[in-house]
Design an enzyme around this catalytic site. Structure first.
Site, short mmCIF file in Angstrom:
data_model
loop_
_atom_site.label_atom_id
_atom_site.label_comp_id
_atom_site.label_asym_id
_atom_site.label_seq_id
_atom_site.Cartn_x
_atom_site.Cartn_y
_atom_site.Cartn_z
N HIS A 58 0.85 -1.19 0.00
CA HIS A 58 0.00 0.00 0.00
C HIS A 58 0.89 1.25 0.00
CE1 HIS A 58 -3.59 -2.23 2.09
NE2 HIS A 58 -3.11 -2.90 1.06
N GLU A 60 0.75 4.04 1.63
CA GLU A 60 1.10 4.59 2.94
C GLU A 60 2.16 3.73 3.65
OE1 GLU A 60 -3.38 5.16 2.27
OE2 GLU A 60 -1.90 3.57 1.98
N CYS A 88 -5.33 2.01 6.09
CA CYS A 88 -5.90 0.79 6.68
C CYS A 88 -5.17 0.48 7.99
CB CYS A 88 -5.78 -0.37 5.69
SG CYS A 88 -4.08 -0.98 5.48
N CYS A 91 -1.40 -0.06 7.39
CA CYS A 91 -0.70 1.19 7.11
C CYS A 91 -0.66 2.10 8.33
CB CYS A 91 -1.36 1.90 5.94
SG CYS A 91 -1.17 1.00 4.37
#
Length: 164
Positions: A58, A60, A88, A91
Site C-alpha cells: 500500500h 502509505e 488501513c 498502514c
C-alpha cells in the site's frame, strides 16, 4: 505551520499521485510526506502490481517504511502524511511505528469498503485509523475524511473497471 488551505492542496497532490499510480497499471492510491514547513519530502503510489502483486504494498506503508529509514522519528513527529484514502490498519501501524505525527486523508475506509465490497484485490478492513492510533502510546493527529467525493471518484473509476 500548515494551514487548512495547505491541507487541501497537499491532499489533492496525493490524489494526483493516485491517478499516476492508476495510469501506471496499479491501484489508485497515493500518499505524500510533508514537513512542518510545507516541503514535500516523499511521494508514493500504490505498489501492488509494481511489487509483484504484493497485497501489503500500500502507498502509505511503503512511504512510512521509506520515511523511517530516511528520517529520524523526531523529525517525522513534525511531519504530515497525506493519503488519498484513509490508511488501513496495516498502514496505520506502519505510520505509528515510523513516528509520523499527523495524517490527513480523503476517502474513509468505510466508504472504500462500501464501494469495493469484497474485492479480491482490496478486502478492506473497516477499522478507522483513529482506532489504531488511539491504541498506541504516541499521539497521531488525524484529519479526515476531506474532499471525500473527489477521493471516492478516483476509486470508483478504477474498481468499476475492475470488478471482482
Amino acid at each position: 505551520m500548515l494551514t487548512d488551505t495547505d491541507d487541501l492542496r497537499f491532499l489533492r497532490l496525493s490524489f494526483d499521485i493516485a491517478r499516476k499510480s492508476r495510469e501506471g497499471g496499479d491501484h489508485p492510491f497515493g500518499s505524500i510526506l510533508v514537513d512542518a514547513d510545507g516541503t514535500v519530502l516523499m511521494e508514493q503510489g500504490n505498489g501492488y502490481s509494481a511489487e509483484g502483486c504484493d497485497m501489503t504494498a500500500h502507498a502509505e506503508r511503503l512511504l512510512a517504511s521509506r520515511a523511517s529509514r530516511t528520517y529520524g522519528s523526531e523529525r517525522l513527529r513534525r511531519c504530515t502524511l497525506y493519503s488519498s484514502a484513509e490508511p488501513c490498519a496495516m498502514c496505520s501501524g506502519a505510520i505509528y511505528w515510523a513516528g509520523i505525527g499527523r495524517v490527513v486523508y480523503g476517502q474513509s475506509e468505510k466508504g472504500l469498503k462500501d464501494m469495493t465490497g469484497n474485492h479480491a484485490e482490496n478486502p478492506t478492513l473497516d477499522l478507522p485509523c483513529r482506532t489504531v492510533f488511539g491504541a498506541g502510546q504516541q499521539n497521531v493527529e488525524v484529519i479526515g475524511p476531506l474532499l471525500e467525493e473527489e477521493a471516492a471518484a478516483l476509486q470508483a473509476e478504477f474498481w468499476n473497471a475492475h470488478p471482482t
